[in-house]
Design a protein around this motif. Structure first.
Motif: not given
Length: 95
Positions: A49-75
């Motif tokens: 989604a980030l590659e395709k669209t200009s995003i102004d804000l992300i609401v990100l769940d911390l506790n997801m399977p696989g790559e969790d929200g904290l890791t995604l946020c750091r990256n």
């Protein structure tokens, strides 16, 4: 962002959560309050989604399977300064 009629286009919010009901509930609320929303169920969909669209804000769940929200946020932070609101059901003070 302005559209062709010189009116402000709605801010676009990306909701990243593995729970479909939560994604839909948040999207409905935000859409009804003048925001444009996109939804992603995991990190792979978030990056796409980030590659395709200009995003102004992300609401990100911390506790997801696989790559969790904290890791995604750091990256994300290493590549972008898009604001992030962390979403969690955790209730411990440390969390």
């Amino acid at each position: 962002m302005e559209n062709q009629n010189n009116t402000m286009a709605p801010n676009t919010i990306l909701i990243v959560d593995d729970d479909r009901d939560i994604r839909q509930l948040l999207a409905e609320y935000l859409d009804n309050n003048g925001y444009a929303t996109l939804m992603a169920n995991d990190g792979v969909a978030m990056w796409a989604a980030l590659e395709k669209t200009s995003i102004d804000l992300i609401v990100l769940d911390l506790n997801m399977p696989g790559e969790d929200g904290l890791t995604l946020c750091r990256n994300l932070r290493a590549k972008s300064s898009i604001p992030v609101i962390m979403l969690t059901a955790r209730s411990e003070p440390l969390d």
